[in-house]
Enzyme design. Structure first.
Site, PDB file in Angstrom:
ATOM      1  N   MET A   6       0.984  -1.347  -0.031  1.00  0.00           N
ATOM      2  CA  MET A   6       0.147  -0.092  -0.001  1.00  0.00           C
ATOM      3  C   MET A   6       1.045   1.238  -0.051  1.00  0.00           C
ATOM      4  O   MET A   6       1.872   1.317   0.864  1.00  0.00           O
ATOM      5  CB  MET A   6      -1.001  -0.025   1.028  1.00  0.00           C
TER       6      MET A   6
ATOM      7  N   TYR B 250       4.488   3.045  12.637  1.00  0.00           N
ATOM      8  CA  TYR B 250       3.790   2.914  11.495  1.00  0.00           C
ATOM      9  C   TYR B 250       2.554   2.435  11.508  1.00  0.00           C
ATOM     10  O   TYR B 250       1.998   1.881  12.424  1.00  0.00           O
ATOM     11  CB  TYR B 250       4.654   2.109  10.424  1.00  0.00           C
ATOM     12  N   GLU B 251       1.700   2.599  10.107  1.00  0.00           N
ATOM     13  CA  GLU B 251       0.344   2.360  10.387  1.00  0.00           C
ATOM     14  C   GLU B 251      -0.537   3.327  11.102  1.00  0.00           C
ATOM     15  O   GLU B 251      -1.418   2.871  11.877  1.00  0.00           O
ATOM     16  CB  GLU B 251       0.008   0.811  10.575  1.00  0.00           C
ATOM     17  N   GLY B 252      -0.027   4.396  11.493  1.00  0.00           N
ATOM     18  CA  GLY B 252      -0.640   5.337  12.348  1.00  0.00           C
ATOM     19  C   GLY B 252       0.118   5.217  13.705  1.00  0.00           C
ATOM     20  O   GLY B 252      -0.026   4.315  14.341  1.00  0.00           O
TER      21      GLY B 252
ATOM     22  N   GLN C  46      -3.647   6.233  17.134  1.00  0.00           N
ATOM     23  CA  GLN C  46      -4.501   5.403  17.541  1.00  0.00           C
ATOM     24  C   GLN C  46      -5.207   5.531  18.722  1.00  0.00           C
ATOM     25  O   GLN C  46      -6.339   5.540  18.842  1.00  0.00           O
ATOM     26  CB  GLN C  46      -3.689   3.939  17.864  1.00  0.00           C
TER      27      GLN C  46
END
Length: 595
Positions: free
Chosen positions: A164, A441-443, A448
């Site tokens: 992605m 990573y991934e926010g 979160q």
């Protein structure tokens, strides 16, 4: 080099004794034929693959890293490609995928167990198939039939991998300001130009094609996140027979040199008129990409769980073998020059911290995966909705709480090893470095926390949180008169009450000052994480109490770990609640130029 053995006994305890997975799955038509023996057989075989094939490559990948050969070509570390070929040949990529596209159709919860083991064995290697599964999920949910037929069978088989592509040099989490452009073409495709950074598994030599899911803007797109579209951009454009054909205009410009996960190629990807095809609707790309992003957040939680477990296993083995000083209460190994360090109270604290976080995280992770199976496959619409709401609520907790705990656990592991932990050959310092990215990573974990408090809880006036609270309360009421359970039920009920009051307090303050949410979010998530862990540890303690008389020492250990959790880890919430209540004033009072 260290060691890793899949913790099958505890995995089976969680699946069968805690969650009753077989009965749960039999209530779902797609999984009605699943039984405990099948589940056990799959995870046992996966455990062997992880221990024998993936784990030996973990330090190899860390030492060698990936190599940028030039002209967009990247070579993975020694053995990575061969291990991936074995993974594909054994059918592991297809495990939980749709049979329509060549998948095996097994439950998400089984896939989740397998990914825990893969991440323990080698997080950097596992990111290649892990991201591919996320790409599969996004296309399965939002791709046109034509795109699905072109790409899904290859992603399901693992012959092609996926990525992605979100982040750009000037924007990370704030995707509303991304600049990549997509120009529509007469044939229905788009020419996409821009630069993406931090693209994990963006380029490598492990698969014959790489399928990128790319966010970009149409020429007439509105500003902000409402003007983002999603496109599938293959490395090689499939020909008429569905095989890799013309080289597309997306290339790796360089690879990042990182603190950890050296075995995964983290790439700068340059798109220069790369051909892509839209996924989902124009300007609604984030809706489609969120399928992959949420899958990735749950996957990162599994990365944290995997590292917690492997750090614990190696710390425990070292603590039993390493001789250092005598126990404070007198020699425990009088035939040896010193006692093994596991006799020392603080070494036990570190080991029990790792053990409690690993086993609590396993229960939480598998339960959440089972909720995803319910959301996707249960025949009752009300059950599907409740499960979906719980997964949405707890996804940020899975991602942030488990990765925070993993960083704590890997650090504790390095401390158990002492000076040897700081030396590369023992492997512990790699786990610390690898664990650190999972909080970013991934926010980031702060993102979160903001998602949990601002969107998932205050955004719906606490409805989803009340639904989880009801589950906890029902267990508390059911066990309230069980004298043997009071040491677990009382603190569980207490933290439940405190979360409810804290939520209301922050919500009231936020109505007057939105900064109150940002000030409270991180400690608030820690408190909610402990509420979840308290619930699962109390449930596991109940089972252990009932079965301890069997003489199986597994239950004795489970009960002792539960007591440690409630005595030593849950009290963290007292400080976190005070932090959350401290408000934003002390954070925002200092003018920026006075820092």
């Amino acid at each position: 080099m260290g060691q890793y053995t899949a913790p099958l006994r505890d995995m089976q305890f969680v699946l069968h004794e805690l969650l009753g997975a077989e009965a749960e799955l039999k209530a779902m038509p797609p999984h009605a034929d699943i039984d405990a023996d099948t589940i056990n057989q799959v995870i046992e075989e996966a455990g062997k693959f992880c221990s024998d094939v993936v784990f030996p490559l973990n330090q190899v990948g860390d030492r060698e890293g990936c190599t940028y050969v030039g002209d967009g070509v990247v070579k993975a570390p020694t053995g990575f490609k061969e291990a991936y070929q074995q993974y594909v040949e054994a059918g592991w990529p297809a495990l939980a995928c749709d049979p329509e596209f060549g998948g095996q159709g097994l439950p998400i919860v089984i896939n989740n167990v397998v990914y825990e083991m893969l991440n323990s064995a080698g997080q950097a290697w596992t990111m290649y198939p892990g991201l591919s599964h996320g790409a599969y999920e996004a296309l399965h949910a939002h791709g046109t039939p034509e795109l699905q037929q072109t790409y899904l069978p290859k992603l399901v088989s693992g012959v092609w991998t996926g990525t992605m592509c979100l982040t750009e040099p000037h924007c990370g989490t704030d995707l509303g300001i991304l600049r990549s452009k997509a120009e529509p073409q007469a044939d229905g495709s788009y020419l996409i130009s821009g630069t993406k950074i931090f693209i994990s598994a963006g380029e490598h030599d492990m698969a014959e094609n790489i399928i990128h899911l790319v966010l970009a803007r149409l020429p007439d797109a509105p500003g902000g996140t409402k003007g983002i579209s999603l496109f599938v951009v293959p490395k090689f454009i499939p020909d008429a027979n569905g095989n890799p054909g013309e080289r597309n205009g997306i290339k790796c410009g360089s690879i990042e040199h990182k603190m950890g996960i050296h075995g995964n190629a983290t790439c700068v990807m340059n798109l220069d008129g790369a051909r892509g095809w839209m996924v989902g609707e124009p300007n609604k790309g984030l809706n489609a990409m969120f399928v992959m992003m949420n899958a990735a957040r749950l996957g990162v939680g599994a990365q944290g769980l995997g590292l917690t477990e492997v750090a614990y296993q190696n710390s425990l083995a070292y603590a039993k073998d390493r001789l250092q000083m005598r126990a404070l209460t007198g020699p425990k190994a009088p035939d040896k020059p010193a006692d093994p360090i596991i006799v020392h109270p603080d070494v036990r604290r570190m080991l029990l911290t790792q053990k409690a976080y690993a086993e609590g995280g396993r229960a939480f992770s598998y339960w959440t995966a089972l909720q995803i199976d319910r959301e996707l496959s249960h025949p009752d619409e009300a059950v599907r909705k409740q499960a979906g709401d719980l997964v949405a609520l707890l996804t940020p907790v899975i991602k942030a709480f488990l990765t925070d705990n993993a960083f704590t656990s890997t650090n504790e592991g390095m401390q158990v090893f002492g000076g040897h932990g700081y030396i590369a050959e023992w492997g512990m310092e790699q786990y610390v470095r690898d664990a650190r990215i999972n909080m970013i990573y991934e926010g980031t974990n702060t993102i979160q926390a903001l998602d949990l408090l601002g969107r998932k809880i205050l955004g719906d006036m606490g409805a989803r949180m009340k639904a989880f609270g009801k589950i906890v309360q029902e267990f508390v009421e059911a066990e309230g008169t069980n004298e043997a359970m009071q040491e677990f039920i009382n603190p569980l009920a207490d933290i439940g009450d405190k979360v409810q009051k804290l939520t209301m307090e922050i919500g009231m303050k936020a109505m007057g000052n939105a900064d109150e949410v940002g000030a409270a979010a991180v400690p608030y998530l820690r408190v909610v994480g402990h509420l979840v862990f308290s619930y699962f540890w109390a449930r596991m303690a109940k089972i252990a109490l009932e079965k301890e008389a069997s003489g199986d020492k597994f239950y004795t250990a489970k009960l002792a770990t539960a007591r440690f959790y409630f005595a030593r880890l849950l009290p963290e919430t007292a400080a976190e609640i005070r932090k959350a209540r401290a408000g934003s004033a002390t954070l925002m009072a200092l003018d920026a130029d006075l820092f």
